[in-house]
Design a protein around this motif. Structure first.
Motif: not given
Length: 164
Positions: A124, A106, A147, A36
């Motif tokens: 996304y 995603w 990202l 993440d």
């Protein structure tokens, strides 16, 4: 490299690992907190590998601007074609067990460039988010650099995994 239009944003990175290795990292929910780029994902509640469309996996999250701070999301796998593509919609699970998806997707697309190199595109897409959610969440809720950060984290995990 980033691309962004009205309803989606994406980033692409070449990873020094096989598509199979990159896909294995993505299909393992326990790696998602490490991947993440926002820092919001805390840990996988469901730790089973992602193996089929329709599978639900939950994540514990934290965001300072969320009304509760800490919260849980439920993700439902929408596409899974190992080792080429994996993607999920995010939402929440109600107390009665009903899954309510928010409309944002995603998606990771993997293109092998050789036996140990893969081009990975992370997208996304919030085009299916209903107006009722858009009233209180601005989309995208993060900058495109998140990202790229996610892809760099993925590359580190996949390259380490391939070296083992």
């Amino acid at each position: 490299m980033h691309t962004m239009d009205q309803e989606n944003v994406s980033a692409t990175l070449t990873v020094a690992a096989s598509a199979e290795e990159v896909f294995a990292v993505l299909a393992d929910p326990t790696t998602h907190a490490s991947i993440d780029g926002t820092g919001w994902v805390r840990k996988a509640v469901d730790q089973a590998p992602l193996t089929e469309v329709g599978q639900v996996f939950r994540m514990d999250m934290y965001h300072a601007n969320h009304p509760s701070g800490a919260y849980r999301v439920a993700n439902q796998v929408q596409m899974l074609d190992a080792p080429r593509v994996i993607g999920w919609l995010t939402g929440e699970e109600k107390e009665d067990g009903q899954l309510v998806l928010g409309g944002w997707l995603w998606r990771y697309d993997l293109a092998p460039l050789g036996p140990s190199e893969t081009e990975v595109t992370l997208s996304y897409d919030w085009s299916a988010v209903p107006p009722s959610i858009r009233e209180y969440i601005r989309f995208p809720p993060f900058g495109p650099e998140h990202l790229s950060d996610s892809l760099r984290h993925l590359a580190e995990l996949a390259q380490t995994s391939e070296a083992d």
